[in-house]
Write an enzyme that holds these catalytic residues in place. Structure first.
Site, PDB file in Angstrom:
ATOM      1  N   GLU A 273     -12.482  51.758  -1.209  1.00 58.63           N
ATOM      2  CA  GLU A 273     -11.447  51.772  -2.143  1.00 58.63           C
ATOM      3  C   GLU A 273     -10.567  52.858  -2.143  1.00 58.63           C
ATOM      4  O   GLU A 273     -10.792  54.104  -2.388  1.00 58.63           O
ATOM      5  CB  GLU A 273     -11.735  51.277  -3.554  1.00 58.63           C
ATOM      6  CG  GLU A 273     -12.433  50.095  -4.026  1.00 58.63           C
ATOM      7  CD  GLU A 273     -12.476  49.936  -5.414  1.00 58.63           C
ATOM      8  OE1 GLU A 273     -11.935  50.536  -6.266  1.00 58.63           O
ATOM      9  OE2 GLU A 273     -13.388  48.982  -5.603  1.00 58.63           O
ATOM     10  N   GLU A 327      -3.625  41.782 -10.517  1.00 54.05           N
ATOM     11  CA  GLU A 327      -4.733  40.857 -11.123  1.00 54.05           C
ATOM     12  C   GLU A 327      -4.475  40.946 -12.536  1.00 54.05           C
ATOM     13  O   GLU A 327      -4.772  42.033 -13.401  1.00 54.05           O
ATOM     14  CB  GLU A 327      -6.121  41.156 -10.728  1.00 54.05           C
ATOM     15  CG  GLU A 327      -6.160  41.073  -9.274  1.00 54.05           C
ATOM     16  CD  GLU A 327      -7.694  41.731  -8.849  1.00 54.05           C
ATOM     17  OE1 GLU A 327      -8.775  41.202  -9.436  1.00 54.05           O
ATOM     18  OE2 GLU A 327      -7.578  42.713  -8.160  1.00 54.05           O
ATOM     19  N   LYS A 330      -7.240  41.568 -15.541  1.00 52.33           N
ATOM     20  CA  LYS A 330      -8.153  42.817 -15.805  1.00 52.33           C
ATOM     21  C   LYS A 330      -7.904  43.543 -16.806  1.00 52.33           C
ATOM     22  O   LYS A 330      -6.914  43.641 -17.438  1.00 52.33           O
ATOM     23  CB  LYS A 330      -7.811  43.570 -14.492  1.00 52.33           C
ATOM     24  CG  LYS A 330      -8.247  43.102 -13.219  1.00 52.33           C
ATOM     25  CD  LYS A 330      -8.286  44.228 -12.068  1.00 52.33           C
ATOM     26  CE  LYS A 330      -9.599  45.127 -12.217  1.00 52.33           C
ATOM     27  NZ  LYS A 330      -9.633  45.973 -11.187  1.00 52.33           N
ATOM     28  N   GLU A 336      -4.376  49.081 -14.231  1.00 52.00           N
ATOM     29  CA  GLU A 336      -5.483  48.007 -13.830  1.00 52.00           C
ATOM     30  C   GLU A 336      -5.090  46.789 -13.203  1.00 52.00           C
ATOM     31  O   GLU A 336      -5.580  46.197 -12.461  1.00 52.00           O
ATOM     32  CB  GLU A 336      -6.485  48.020 -14.785  1.00 52.00           C
ATOM     33  CG  GLU A 336      -7.542  49.263 -14.950  1.00 52.00           C
ATOM     34  CD  GLU A 336      -8.385  49.538 -13.515  1.00 52.00           C
ATOM     35  OE1 GLU A 336      -8.827  48.665 -13.056  1.00 52.00           O
ATOM     36  OE2 GLU A 336      -8.356  50.506 -13.168  1.00 52.00           O
TER      37      GLU A 336
END
Length: 480
Positions: A273, A327, A330, A336
């Site tokens: 990541e 997303e 999250k 985030e």
């Protein structure tokens, strides 16, 4: 100080050189260097898995990392020529560690059922387990061993590897990079047994690297240009004298130093990541669309054309960018929910190259709309800096002698740079080094092209600087 995280001539001539660099890079480092993508699904508005696979193909992405083993996703990925890293979630670590039959059943249901139609290359057993508030660290190594034993049982161990992504918070120290070390309480019970398993099974160490967090927490001490792979003076490691041109390399070398300190220099590392948010809360310094485009765009260029790190120069990089989509479900800070390269509509959050072919195109094609967020090519300076005329182009000695020589040959040949001053006996022949000669040639080319965007790049072999280069008594021109 700790810099870790828990979680950049004529058109025909340009195109000719880009194609040349593409072939050169493929022949030297791109066999193992790769860019993949993390496909998270904590959202209620994402495309179907079948649509996602088509998006991956369209973008030329051939490696994807998942956070589970969702059957719809794995089925959609079958026969796609996309290699896949799947995950066993943290909440299953305890059961997997305590019961071999549980591990057997999990592998049978989630790996054997889909492989080889779905090209599963590895299993991430847990994710950032050392930072898990549910205290699952004690189960990690046993769970990894049981999953590997299950792979052996089903004759999958040679194809599917086992590892576990760690956050850089597993380091006791990370600055300077040469002092990198793991937290003492993790070394004997977890780190060494995990690395022993990885070494003995031919797997690789998974590491999550986030310069964004280090910069956001230390923006008064860390240069943004240094963090975004832009031109900067660099940072010299006080322990070994190596110079770092970006924070990503420095953080990764802190991991390599920590591994070296406990005698695991031979274990390969994959960055599972890394990324940068396009939006954040007011206290998340640096979170913006422009910075995300710069970081991820220059990251791709650095990975695919830049070779290894200062501490491991011969190890090419394999990186999974976080993440494919924004997303919306999250939890946590705004950032985030804003790491995605794409909106759920499949529209790009910002436009960056993701493949070698796109890098070559980006190097030769000016942006259609300069007001859009664009990832600057390595070494590009701001428009105002270029307009002032006080910029020069110099060689990047970290790319390796073969690539540097090839770029020098191009500059002095087809590129049309004035290389007479670096011939034997001429005014800039001394110092007689490849870096000095390449710097002069690259700068000549750059100045002749009016310091245009992309003309000081040479496939990552050059950088723009704002201070006049010093090579002996040679004077570098600022215009022709």
């Amino acid at each position: 100080m700790f810099w870790f995280s828990s979680k950049n001539q004529t058109m025909a001539t340009h195109i000719s050189f880009s194609c040349f660099l593409l072939l050169l890079t493929i022949s030297t480092i791109a066999e193992s260097a790769s860019i993949g993508i993390n496909y998270g699904r904590i959202a209620n508005n994402l495309p179907t898995p079948t649509q996602v696979v088509q998006l991956l193909k369209k973008q030329g992405l051939t490696r994807v990392k998942l956070y589970d083993t969702n059957s719809d996703v794995l089925t959609a990925l079958a026969n796609s020529n996309i290699t896949v890293v799947v995950a066993l979630p943290n909440e299953l670590l305890s059961s997997t560690a305590k019961d071999q039959s549980f591990a057997d059943n999990w592998v049978q249901a989630n790996i054997s059922k889909f492989y080889p139609a779905t090209n599963i290359e590895a299993i991430a057993v847990g994710n950032e387990v050392f930072a898990d508030p549910n205290n699952t660290t004690q189960f990690l190594v046993a769970a990894m061993k049981n999953i590997h034993s299950s792979l052996v049982k089903y004759n999958l161990d040679s194809a599917v590897k086992v590892s576990s992504p760690i956050a850089l918070s597993a380091l006791q120290t990370s600055y300077p990079s040469s002092s990198g070390s793991f937290k003492s309480e993790l070394i004997e019970p977890v780190i060494k047994p995990m690395l022993d398993l990885i070494r003995s099974t031919g797997s690789y160490f998974m590491v999550n690297v986030y310069p964004f967090f280090a910069y956001s927490a230390n923006s008064g001490q860390i240069s943004l240009d240094y963090t975004l792979f832009k031109a900067n003076p660099g940072v010299v490691d006080s322990g070994n004298g190596l110079r770092y041109s970006n924070l990503f390399d420095a953080q990764l070398d802190a991991v390599f130093a920590a591994m070296s300190a406990i005698k695991y220099d031979d274990v390969k590392v994959v960055i599972t990541e890394t990324g940068w948010p396009s939006l954040g809360d007011s206290n998340e310094v640096g979170a913006s669309q422009a910075n995300a485009a710069s970081y991820n765009g220059n990251l791709v260029r650095r990975v695919l054309t830049g070779g290894g790190t200062p501490l491991r120069p011969n190890d090419t990089l394999n990186v999974f960018v976080f993440a494919l989509f924004n997303e919306n479900q999250k939890t946590g800070p705004t950032s985030e929910r804003n790491y995605g390269l794409f909106y759920p509509s499949e529209a790009k959050v910002y436009d960056i190259p993701l493949t070698m072919a796109e890098l070559a195109t980006a190097q030769t094609t000016p942006p259609a709309n300069e007001s859009k967020a664009q990832a600057p090519t390595t070494g590009d300076m701001s428009t105002s800096a270029v307009a002032s005329g006080q910029t020069w182009c110099v060689a990047n000695g970290n790319v390796g002698l073969e690539k540097l020589q090839a770029a020098l040959d191009y500059a002095c040949g087809e590129g049309g740079a004035d290389c007479r001053p670096i011939q034997g006996g001429a005014t800039c022949f001394n110092p007689d080094t490849l870096v000095a000669h390449a710097s002069y040639a690259f700068n000549s080319y750059y100045q002749k092209k009016s310091r245009g965007a992309g003309t000081c790049d040479f496939g990552g072999a050059a950088n723009v600087v704002t201070q006049a280069p010093k090579f002996g008594t040679c004077t570098f021109p600022t215009g022709y």
